[in-house]
Design a protein around this motif. Structure first.
Motif, PDB file in Angstrom:
ATOM      1  N   GLY A   1      90.181   8.703  88.835  1.00  0.00           N
ATOM      2  CA  GLY A   1      89.555   7.784  89.776  1.00  0.00           C
ATOM      3  C   GLY A   1      88.307   7.118  89.251  1.00  0.00           C
ATOM      4  N   PHE A   2      87.960   7.337  87.991  1.00  0.00           N
ATOM      5  CA  PHE A   2      86.728   6.744  87.459  1.00  0.00           C
ATOM      6  C   PHE A   2      87.014   5.987  86.185  1.00  0.00           C
ATOM      7  CE2 PHE A   2      83.160   6.915  84.497  1.00  0.00           C
ATOM      8  CZ  PHE A   2      82.192   6.282  85.243  1.00  0.00           C
ATOM      9  N   ASP A   3      86.501   4.784  86.102  1.00  0.00           N
ATOM     10  CA  ASP A   3      86.547   4.011  84.876  1.00  0.00           C
ATOM     11  C   ASP A   3      85.369   3.066  84.878  1.00  0.00           C
ATOM     12  OD1 ASP A   3      88.012   3.002  82.416  1.00  0.00           O
ATOM     13  OD2 ASP A   3      87.771   1.169  83.573  1.00  0.00           O
ATOM     14  N   LEU A   4      84.507   3.180  83.889  1.00  0.00           N
ATOM     15  CA  LEU A   4      83.261   2.422  83.863  1.00  0.00           C
ATOM     16  C   LEU A   4      83.518   0.929  83.758  1.00  0.00           C
ATOM     17  CD1 LEU A   4      80.260   3.130  83.931  1.00  0.00           C
ATOM     18  CD2 LEU A   4      80.246   3.051  81.443  1.00  0.00           C
ATOM     19  N   THR A   5      84.483   0.524  82.926  1.00  0.00           N
ATOM     20  CA  THR A   5      84.765  -0.897  82.743  1.00  0.00           C
ATOM     21  C   THR A   5      85.292  -1.507  84.026  1.00  0.00           C
ATOM     22  OG1 THR A   5      85.278  -0.489  80.417  1.00  0.00           O
ATOM     23  CG2 THR A   5      86.054  -2.559  81.369  1.00  0.00           C
ATOM     24  N   MET A   6      86.237  -0.835  84.661  1.00  0.00           N
ATOM     25  CA  MET A   6      86.792  -1.365  85.896  1.00  0.00           C
ATOM     26  C   MET A   6      85.744  -1.391  86.991  1.00  0.00           C
ATOM     27  SD  MET A   6      90.111  -0.074  88.058  1.00  0.00           S
ATOM     28  CE  MET A   6      91.226  -0.428  86.723  1.00  0.00           C
ATOM     29  N   ALA A   7      84.867  -0.388  87.012  1.00  0.00           N
ATOM     30  CA  ALA A   7      83.821  -0.349  88.038  1.00  0.00           C
ATOM     31  C   ALA A   7      82.906  -1.566  87.910  1.00  0.00           C
ATOM     32  CB  ALA A   7      83.008   0.933  87.912  1.00  0.00           C
ATOM     33  N   ARG A   8      82.620  -1.988  86.677  1.00  0.00           N
ATOM     34  CA  ARG A   8      81.785  -3.167  86.501  1.00  0.00           C
ATOM     35  C   ARG A   8      82.495  -4.418  87.004  1.00  0.00           C
ATOM     36  NH1 ARG A   8      80.091  -1.161  80.639  1.00  0.00           N
ATOM     37  NH2 ARG A   8      78.193  -0.053  81.153  1.00  0.00           N
ATOM     38  N   LYS A   9      83.814  -4.474  86.812  1.00  0.00           N
ATOM     39  CA  LYS A   9      84.554  -5.645  87.281  1.00  0.00           C
ATOM     40  C   LYS A   9      84.600  -5.689  88.803  1.00  0.00           C
ATOM     41  CE  LYS A   9      87.441  -6.008  83.154  1.00  0.00           C
ATOM     42  NZ  LYS A   9      88.817  -5.936  82.600  1.00  0.00           N
ATOM     43  N   LEU A  10      84.792  -4.512  89.396  1.00  0.00           N
ATOM     44  CA  LEU A  10      84.820  -4.464  90.859  1.00  0.00           C
ATOM     45  C   LEU A  10      83.441  -4.769  91.439  1.00  0.00           C
ATOM     46  CD1 LEU A  10      87.066  -1.343  91.407  1.00  0.00           C
ATOM     47  CD2 LEU A  10      87.552  -3.639  92.201  1.00  0.00           C
ATOM     48  N   ARG A  11      82.384  -4.272  90.778  1.00  0.00           N
ATOM     49  CA  ARG A  11      80.991  -4.559  91.128  1.00  0.00           C
ATOM     50  C   ARG A  11      80.597  -4.057  92.508  1.00  0.00           C
ATOM     51  NH1 ARG A  11      78.698  -7.573  87.447  1.00  0.00           N
ATOM     52  NH2 ARG A  11      76.874  -7.921  88.743  1.00  0.00           N
ATOM     53  N   ALA A  12      81.509  -3.485  93.246  1.00  0.00           N
ATOM     54  CA  ALA A  12      81.133  -2.959  94.560  1.00  0.00           C
ATOM     55  C   ALA A  12      81.819  -1.645  94.820  1.00  0.00           C
ATOM     56  CB  ALA A  12      81.511  -3.963  95.654  1.00  0.00           C
ATOM     57  N   ARG A  13      82.379  -1.092  93.759  1.00  0.00           N
ATOM     58  CA  ARG A  13      83.051   0.181  93.914  1.00  0.00           C
ATOM     59  C   ARG A  13      82.020   1.276  94.103  1.00  0.00           C
ATOM     60  NH1 ARG A  13      87.069   2.285  89.301  1.00  0.00           N
ATOM     61  NH2 ARG A  13      87.462   4.321  90.169  1.00  0.00           N
ATOM     62  N   ILE A  14      82.466   2.455  94.102  1.00  0.00           N
ATOM     63  CA  ILE A  14      81.608   3.589  94.419  1.00  0.00           C
ATOM     64  C   ILE A  14      80.304   3.557  93.625  1.00  0.00           C
ATOM     65  CG2 ILE A  14      82.604   5.085  92.685  1.00  0.00           C
ATOM     66  CD1 ILE A  14      82.607   7.282  94.729  1.00  0.00           C
ATOM     67  N   LYS A  15      79.215   3.821  94.277  1.00  0.00           N
ATOM     68  CA  LYS A  15      77.902   3.765  93.635  1.00  0.00           C
ATOM     69  C   LYS A  15      77.619   5.090  92.948  1.00  0.00           C
ATOM     70  CE  LYS A  15      75.943   0.527  96.991  1.00  0.00           C
ATOM     71  NZ  LYS A  15      77.139   0.332  97.792  1.00  0.00           N
TER      72      LYS A  15
ATOM     73  N   GLU B   1      88.638  14.867  92.311  1.00  0.00           N
ATOM     74  CA  GLU B   1      89.252  13.540  92.427  1.00  0.00           C
ATOM     75  C   GLU B   1      89.121  13.014  93.862  1.00  0.00           C
ATOM     76  OE1 GLU B   1      90.362  11.558  90.236  1.00  0.00           O
ATOM     77  OE2 GLU B   1      91.233  12.627  88.532  1.00  0.00           O
ATOM     78  N   LEU B   2      89.300  13.909  94.838  1.00  0.00           N
ATOM     79  CA  LEU B   2      89.119  13.501  96.233  1.00  0.00           C
ATOM     80  C   LEU B   2      87.680  13.077  96.489  1.00  0.00           C
ATOM     81  CD1 LEU B   2      90.165  13.226  99.139  1.00  0.00           C
ATOM     82  CD2 LEU B   2      89.615  15.649  99.488  1.00  0.00           C
ATOM     83  N   CYS B   3      86.737  13.753  95.864  1.00  0.00           N
ATOM     84  CA  CYS B   3      85.331  13.360  96.014  1.00  0.00           C
ATOM     85  C   CYS B   3      85.092  11.954  95.480  1.00  0.00           C
ATOM     86  CB  CYS B   3      84.426  14.362  95.302  1.00  0.00           C
ATOM     87  SG  CYS B   3      84.373  15.989  96.090  1.00  0.00           S
ATOM     88  N   LEU B   4      85.734  11.615  94.372  1.00  0.00           N
ATOM     89  CA  LEU B   4      85.645  10.253  93.855  1.00  0.00           C
ATOM     90  C   LEU B   4      86.243   9.256  94.841  1.00  0.00           C
ATOM     91  CD1 LEU B   4      86.485  10.436  90.039  1.00  0.00           C
ATOM     92  CD2 LEU B   4      84.442   9.469  91.071  1.00  0.00           C
ATOM     93  N   ASP B   5      87.339   9.659  95.467  1.00  0.00           N
ATOM     94  CA  ASP B   5      87.977   8.792  96.450  1.00  0.00           C
ATOM     95  C   ASP B   5      87.099   8.566  97.676  1.00  0.00           C
ATOM     96  OD1 ASP B   5      90.214   8.672  94.840  1.00  0.00           O
ATOM     97  OD2 ASP B   5      91.339  10.190  95.950  1.00  0.00           O
TER      98      ASP B   5
END
Length: 1049
Positions: free
Chosen positions: A417-431, A391-395
């Motif tokens: 710390g991971f959610d595919l749908t939210m990551a698409r909305k953020l569009r700049a979250r962790i790559k 989880e820290l690695c995701l952070d």
């Protein structure tokens, strides 16, 4: 077992409890009767099936119930019992075994029920939090989560995930290499468990020395030979144990470069790829990865020293005198990822992470088996500590490298710390994205094959056959038949027994092909682990059952260097490679086999799906369906044209998995990151100041750094929430402006008389006082006694002092004044749980008004810890969260403490610790909402601090080393018997530790009891640099300091 009707009844009860009688009959029946029975109505009782002659309780008892629970000792008991001559004793033992199985079944159901309930509750909480967060994205997205370019396409877009840009030709590789050849990058890789060396790798020696070891070594070697990369360091553990080879104790090993024209570039004095072994943990023991957690902090300190020193060396060679910091720090597996996160935070360098396998996925798989509870699993695998590290690695990671889409969606998707749908909305979250592992193909020359005759390469016809060929061929009565090759250790997950059943029950396949099983190395089966021995025993029994002698090879030994020869042999016989594991995270052996011209049959669960999409060189199968496996194998070995087409497709597309391709994809991802590294500039390097230099001499560079300091304004906060941040911002701007004017008008000599904080550079030893578990009166007295115990060294200025606490700087100032202690007695103050670093200042000219505090705050430190700090957006979320908690309990359990808060610390007062949420729940709530932060309770539970994710008191000590050259090994940290949430991080590391014991230590608040893992799992109380002291009297403290060589006897 004829006549034992009571056993049949017990087994039927188990059957009825599990339901699905039709499935059971299918499992037990075999042959053509299976297909007919599988269509029967599932509500038929097992008794009726038995009466029709389609159900064998004995067979089900052994093959399904016992084997299904994977109880090796139970299976062995049944074997011994069934061989007994006495019917009475045999029946008695069988009855006991039946009750044992019944208990296992009940336990499994209980565990499954509890786990299903827990997952359902967790899923509901996660969905509620994510829906709430998604609605607020437009207005509450924090600066730390916005990224550098909010308009860039998401790496999670389907078009990106399904098709990655690839190098399609040698010309393209050369063009790309020419474009990057002038860069001089430094990359750090970390893989700390297992036995790692560049040549003659002992793959398969144990579970820690497997595919990951090979991958990281080859990745380091490939990157080190890539244009644009000057140096690659692979950091691992130095092991000088008597039971391992001496080579693992060598501090440094240079990896031979890949021989490829495309990879050639100019070499420098320190360029290339190296294995660097850092000593940490027991020096004379080789320990498994589950036992390395207590020594992670020690590894981080040792790695930090190496990286800082190497950065300076490279700076002299290729950096025009300026340090060349790593462009990324790349951790492999959870333990190295945890280390990489701490190093990334200490150095302010981007982090990359590759999981290889994930703890949550492993936990889910073990729980599904129903053999162990969560507590039992955690005791064996330290799984909760591993999951928190992931989880820290995701952070902390800016890029997470995966091999397949399945890993992204189904494995990482289990994490808070991971959610595919939210990551698409953020569009700049962790790559994140799939980057397949690479391979070196330059040495591979596939044999030419004549479809109408024998395989052969005329050029090689005169050369002798490799010895391993004879070791395999001796098993076969007809060695000319095509070879089905499986290369896997004897692990239940590899599904080898299903492969043998598929081969043994398909007569046409048996007549047409041979089967070769390369199952690692063994001497005596009884000396293997119980799990591996059970699988191997089952394999041998199945060979005997189907009478496969002369058709199956299972050599006891092979060398890693002989694996290519095994692939060549299978290809020469026009064979097929198979990997039918239940789940295969990637499947590197499939790529290796394809490089030698072997078509594949592979599981459709996991990475092989992505490999097949690229190579198109075989057939994917359901690993649970032995008929499907057998038909796929038969189709490939019987259809010459299909076999040739699959072979040709694999050879044509294999370049997409080459190391040049992998490195290009790797660097193209890394190239999108915003460069980060320590930003300060100094006229002199603090780390080069000799011990003979006086503290005053080390102040000559104060003019360069004074512009980065400001006064603490914690004592002057506005009561208005809306105007508070603006007022603070204006005060800070005024402070910096006035400080700049003051510095410009003053000479360096004048400042040297008033400013003491840079004197850290001249200290031989630093004593860090971080006692959290005592009352304020005891705390003040401890400080005074430490001063008294080291009075001689204080006068000579060789010992400095740092105060480390969760209190704000204003609370520290009030406490010291009340105890009659001068702030100037300390060199630095680590406050607000490590989110602020302050230095004392007695100069009245540096203060905006008489009400301000005599401290200066290090803004350079803030640039080190600000990564992903949510700021005002995080504060709003926390206030809403606190309001919800207060509403649920009907009282003010937690309220914001504006007086103690600062720019990088959001502080709360906890009025009712019994109703307060544990740290792990708060972390999960913030992670679900894509907010990255570090949550800490004070020892008594009355204070909750939320600070940047990579900030802590231990990280502040590492900053003192990087910024001022204060050696970590020359620090001594004084703590109590317990402490704040970050207590464990203060006990590890290369610094010395003194634990003050006695009744003056208060019992930690119950809010600390709900830990994800025990303190003993992550802290070693036997490290050499740890001492315990009864009480805190000056004499006892002096003895402890003398023990560590800080004071002379």
């Amino acid at each position: 077992m004829a006549g034992n009707d009571w056993i049949n009844s017990y087994l039927e009860a188990i059957l009825d409890a599990g339901g699905a009688a039709g499935e059971i009959s299918a499992a037990a029946g075999g042959g053509s009767g299976v297909a007919g029975a599988s269509g029967e109505k599932r509500d038929k009782s097992s008794l009726m099936l038995r009466e029709r002659g389609r159900f064998s309780p004995a067979r089900y008892f052994v093959e399904e119930v016992i084997s299904g629970f994977d109880e090796t000792d139970l299976y062995k008991t049944w074997v011994r019992t069934s061989a007994m001559r006495s019917p009475q004793e045999r029946n008695t033992r069988l009855e006991n075994m039946s009750w044992r199985i019944w208990n296992l079944a009940r336990k499994k159901k209980q565990i499954e029920g509890e786990e299903a309930s827990r997952l359902s509750k967790q899923h509901q909480e996660r969905e509620e939090a994510r829906q709430y967060a998604a609605a607020d994205f437009s207005e509450d997205l924090s600066e730390g989560e916005k990224g550098e370019n909010s308009n860039e396409p998401s790496i999670h877009d389907e078009r990106t995930m399904t098709r990655m840009p690839r190098i399609g030709s040698t010309d393209a590789i050369e063009a790309w290499a020419s474009q990057h050849k002038d860069k001089k990058l430094y990359i750090v890789l970390i893989s700390i468990h297992g036995l790692i060396r560049g040549e003659n790798m002992e793959l398969g020696r144990d579970s820690d020395t497997g595919g990951q070891v090979k991958y990281v070594v080859e990745l380091a070697r490939a990157l080190g030979s890539t244009p644009g990369i000057y140096r690659v360091d692979l950091l691992t553990r130095q092991i000088s144990a008597p039971d391992v080879d001496w080579s693992y104790g060598e501090p440094t090993e240079m990896l031979s470069p890949i021989c490829s024209e495309n990879f050639g570039h100019e070499m420098g004095e320190s360029s290339g790829a190296y294995i660097v072994r850092i000593p940490f943990g027991p020096r004379d023991k080789y320990i498994p990865k589950e036992h390395l957690w207590p020594y992670i902090q020690e590894f981080v300190d040792g790695a930090l020293v190496h990286i800082v020193q190497m950065s300076k060396v490279l700076g002299e060679q290729v950096g025009s005198g300026q340090p060349v910091w790593p462009v990324v720090i790349h951790g492999h597996y959870a333990d190295a990822g945890d280390s990489a996160a701490l190093l990334s935070g200490a150095l302010n360098v981007p982090m990359v992470f590759t999981g290889h396998s994930l703890g949550r996925d492993k936990l889910e798989q073990i729980l599904k088996q129903g053999r162990q509870t969560r507590d039992e699993i955690n005791a064996t695998y330290k799984i909760m500590r591993r999951i928190e590290a992931e989880e820290l690695c995701l952070d902390a990671s800016e890029i997470i490298i995966t091999s397949t889409r399945q890993e992204i969606e189904q494995q990482w998707g289990l994490y808070d710390g991971f959610d595919l749908t939210m990551a698409r909305k953020l569009r700049a979250r962790i790559k994140r994205g799939a980057i397949p592992p690479g391979m070196e193909f330059s040495h591979i020359a596939p044999h030419d094959v004549d479809l109408d005759g024998e395989a052969g390469n005329e050029d090689d016809s005169a050369s002798p056959d490799p010895p391993i060929w004879a070791d395999i061929m001796r098993f076969f009565s007809n060695p000319r038949k095509p070879m089905i090759l499986a290369l896997a250790r004897p692990d239940p997950k590899k599904n080898i027994t299903t492969l043998i059943k598929a081969f043994g029950e398909h007569r046409e396949l048996r007549n047409l092909a041979n089967l070769t099983l390369i199952m690692g190395n063994r001497d005596v089966i009884d000396e293997m682990s119980s799990t591996n021995a059970a699988v191997l025993t089952s394999v041998l029994k199945l060979i005997d059952k189907y009478d496969l002698y002369g058709q199956v090879a299972y050599p006891k030994h092979h060398k890693q260097s002989e694996v290519p020869d095994i692939y060549r042999l299978a290809a020469r016989t026009k064979g097929v490679f198979i990997n039918c594991a239940f789940i295969e995270p990637f499947g590197l052996t499939l790529i290796e086999a394809a490089a030698y011209g072997l078509p594949m049959v592979a599981t459709r669960n996991g990475g092989p799906v992505d490999i097949h999409r690229v190579l198109d060189n075989g057939i994917l199968v359901d690993p649970h369906n032995q008929n499907e496996i057998a038909e796929a194998l038969y189709k490939l070995v019987s259809d010459k044209h299909l076999w040739a087409q699959c072979r040709q497709n694999g050879l044509k597309n294999i370049h997409q998995f080459s190391w040049p391709e992998h490195c290009k994809n790797y660097l193209s991802r890394v190239g999108t990151l915003k460069p980060r590294h320590p930003r300060w500039q100094k006229s002199n390097d603090a780390t080069e100041i000799s011990e003979a230099d006086s503290p005053e001499d080390s102040l000559r560079d104060v003019h360069d750094i004074s512009l980065n300091l400001k006064l603490s304004l914690d004592s002057e906060k506005s009561g208005s929430k809306e105007g508070n941040s603006n007022i603070v911002r204006r005060h800070l701007e005024d402070a910096v402006q006035k400080l700049s004017i003051s510095v410009s008008a003053s000479s360096v000599e004048g400042l040297s008389e008033n400013v003491r904080w840079p004197s850290l550079c001249g200290r031989k030893h630093i004593i860090v006082i971080a006692v959290d578990s005592v009352q304020d009166a005891d705390f003040v007295q401890i400080i005074k006694n430490i001063f008294e115990a080291s009075s001689y060294r204080r006068l000579s200025c060789s010992v400095g002092f740092v105060l480390s606490t969760s209190k704000s700087i204003s609370e520290i100032h009030a406490l010291l004044i009340s105890g009659g202690i001068e702030t100037s007695d300390f060199d630095a103050f680590i406050c607000n749980s490590g989110s602020d670093l302050c230095y004392p200042s007695s100069s009245s000219e540096d203060m905006l008004s008489p009400a301000e505090l005599p401290f200066m705050i290090d803004l350079d430190y803030h640039t080190q810890i600000e990564y992903r700090w949510g700021g005002e957006g995080l504060r709003k979320t926390l206030i809403r969260w606190a309001a919800e908690k207060n509403s649920e309990s009907g009282q003010n359990v937690i309220v914001e403490d504006e007086e103690s808060s600062s720019t990088y610390c959001i502080s709360f007062k906890v009025t009712n610790t019994e109703a307060a949420s544990p740290v792990k729940e708060i972390r999960r709530t913030m992670r679900i909402q894509a907010l990255r932060c570090h949550v800490l309770y004070s020892h008594d539970g009355s204070k909750l601090n939320v600070i940047p994710v990579l900030a802590s008191r231990s990280q502040a000590l590492r900053y003192l080393y990087i910024r001022w050259g204060v050696e970590l090994s020359n620090m001594t940290v004084v703590v109590g018997e317990s402490g704040d949430t970050d207590y464990e991080s203060l006990l590890g590391g290369v610094h010395k530790t003194i634990i003050l014991k006695g009744s003056f230590n208060a019992v930690p608040n119950q809010v600390h009891a709900a830990r994800s893992y025990s303190l003993q799992d992550v802290v070693s109380f036997e490290k050499p640099g740890l001492a315990s002291v009864e009480g805190y009297g000056p004499d006892n403290l002096k003895s402890a300091l003398q023990k560590f060589g800080i004071l002379k006897d």
